[in-house]
Design a protein around this motif. Structure first.
Motif, PDB file in Angstrom:
ATOM      1  N   VAL A 102      17.686 -29.516 -42.824  1.00  0.00           N
ATOM      2  CA  VAL A 102      16.306 -29.162 -43.186  1.00  0.00           C
ATOM      3  C   VAL A 102      15.553 -30.394 -43.669  1.00  0.00           C
ATOM      4  CG1 VAL A 102      14.862 -27.755 -44.694  1.00  0.00           C
ATOM      5  CG2 VAL A 102      16.976 -26.812 -43.756  1.00  0.00           C
ATOM      6  N   GLU A 119      11.856 -31.380 -45.440  1.00  0.00           N
ATOM      7  CA  GLU A 119      10.665 -30.877 -46.133  1.00  0.00           C
ATOM      8  C   GLU A 119       9.519 -31.877 -45.979  1.00  0.00           C
ATOM      9  OE1 GLU A 119      11.539 -30.053 -50.179  1.00  0.00           O
ATOM     10  OE2 GLU A 119      12.946 -28.416 -49.731  1.00  0.00           O
ATOM     11  N   THR A 170       5.401 -32.410 -47.060  1.00  0.00           N
ATOM     12  CA  THR A 170       4.240 -31.996 -47.852  1.00  0.00           C
ATOM     13  C   THR A 170       3.023 -32.762 -47.365  1.00  0.00           C
ATOM     14  OG1 THR A 170       5.608 -31.531 -49.791  1.00  0.00           O
ATOM     15  CG2 THR A 170       3.243 -31.820 -50.150  1.00  0.00           C
ATOM     16  N   ARG A 201       3.273 -27.542 -48.402  1.00  0.00           N
ATOM     17  CA  ARG A 201       4.625 -27.971 -48.005  1.00  0.00           C
ATOM     18  C   ARG A 201       5.139 -27.092 -46.863  1.00  0.00           C
ATOM     19  NH1 ARG A 201       9.477 -27.642 -52.310  1.00  0.00           N
ATOM     20  NH2 ARG A 201       8.995 -25.423 -51.963  1.00  0.00           N
ATOM     21  N   THR A 250       8.709 -26.751 -43.956  1.00  0.00           N
ATOM     22  CA  THR A 250      10.098 -27.138 -43.671  1.00  0.00           C
ATOM     23  C   THR A 250      10.345 -27.108 -42.170  1.00  0.00           C
ATOM     24  OG1 THR A 250      10.809 -24.837 -43.927  1.00  0.00           O
ATOM     25  CG2 THR A 250      10.928 -26.258 -45.888  1.00  0.00           C
ATOM     26  N   THR A 269      13.491 -27.636 -39.127  1.00  0.00           N
ATOM     27  CA  THR A 269      14.912 -27.746 -38.796  1.00  0.00           C
ATOM     28  C   THR A 269      15.067 -28.897 -37.817  1.00  0.00           C
ATOM     29  OG1 THR A 269      15.227 -25.369 -39.083  1.00  0.00           O
ATOM     30  CG2 THR A 269      16.898 -26.563 -37.851  1.00  0.00           C
ATOM     31  N   TYR A 316      14.591 -35.463 -47.500  1.00  0.00           N
ATOM     32  CA  TYR A 316      15.761 -35.086 -46.684  1.00  0.00           C
ATOM     33  C   TYR A 316      16.980 -35.157 -47.599  1.00  0.00           C
ATOM     34  CZ  TYR A 316      19.367 -35.283 -43.066  1.00  0.00           C
ATOM     35  OH  TYR A 316      20.480 -35.040 -42.283  1.00  0.00           O
TER      36      TYR A 316
END
Length: 256
Positions: free
Chosen positions: A17, A19, A21, A67, A69, A71, A134
């Motif tokens: 995953v 992230e 922002t 934010r 996420t 994959t 990460y």
């Protein structure tokens, strides 16, 4: 981009995953003439797409703070970003687009960068700021080339003023033997001064005798003659009752 990051090989990211922002934009190209534009941001990674809310009247510096996420996909190391201006009656206006490189965040675990945007003709259209995290980043290996020079210990401290070499005192005599300490009085030969009192030897012949050798005190002088030694008085004792009369032979007789 740092050349050392390009040379790194990050693998095993599939299914992890990431992230992202969207903080905001700055110095965007203005597509409105009479009012302030209403920007929004679109992110695309593989088949995953996200869109931020519209920042009404955001103008050239909209703020989002949203934010998302993603994959991760093995072999896909960039995210496409597009910024639009929202319109109500017409189609939305294209402001600019860019590509977000993931090599730094995948190797270090964190990236906070403002990425440049370009128009369709390749001109500068502003920038968008993204903060990415990460959590599966691996520590750097020995093949990582550090950008900063290796720290080395400073050289030993050398005092600014050190002692003179041992050869100096040999070439110059000690100042004590060469330069006697000056005297506040002029120097005279020692013979000009009399010797100390201890140098004199007392001599009775060179000095007068002690007090015992002088004449005796006045008591030793001859005494005055006694009163009886003076001659007797030649004057007869006068009578206390009558004055002395004329002595015969001394005064002539009174005239008749």
């Amino acid at each position: 981009m740092n050349p050392s990051i390009k040379s790194m090989s990050v693998s095993g990211i599939h299914g992890h995953v990431l992230e992202v922002t969207v903080v905001g934009c700055n110095r965007l190209k203005d597509t409105e003439w009479l009012s302030r534009q209403d920007p929004y941001v679109c992110l695309e990674y593989g088949s995953t797409k996200y869109r931020t809310r519209t920042c009404t009247d955001g103008g050239k510096a909209p703020v989002f703070q949203e934010r998302f996420t993603f994959t991760l996909i093995e072999g896909l190391r960039e995210i496409n970003v597009v910024v639009w201006n929202s319109n109500t009656l017409t189609y939305d206006d294209f402001i600019g687009s860019g590509k977000i490189q993931l090599q730094k965040v995948l190797s270090q675990g964190f990236d906070d960068t403002a990425w440049s945007l370009q128009t369709k003709t390749g001109r500068y259209a502003g920038e968008v700021r993204l903060i990415m995290h990460y959590g599966n980043a691996k520590p750097p290996t020995t093949t990582y080339a550090p950008t900063a020079p290796q720290y080395t210990a400073p050289p030993p401290h050398v005092p600014q003023y050190s002692a003179p070499p041992a050869t100096y005192p040999a070439s110059y005599p000690p100042p004590a033997t060469t330069y006697p300490s000056p005297s506040p009085y002029p120097a005279y030969p020692s013979s000009a001064y009399p010797p100390p009192p201890s140098a004199y030897t007392p001599s009775h012949s060179a000095y007068p005798p002690p007090p015992s050798a002088y004449p005796p005190p006045p008591s030793t002088y001859p005494p005055p003659p006694p009163h009886s030694s003076y001659p007797p008085s030649t004057y007869p004792q006068q009578s206390p009752y009558y004055p002395p009369g004329p002595f015969p032979g001394h005064y002539p007789p009174p005239p008749y």
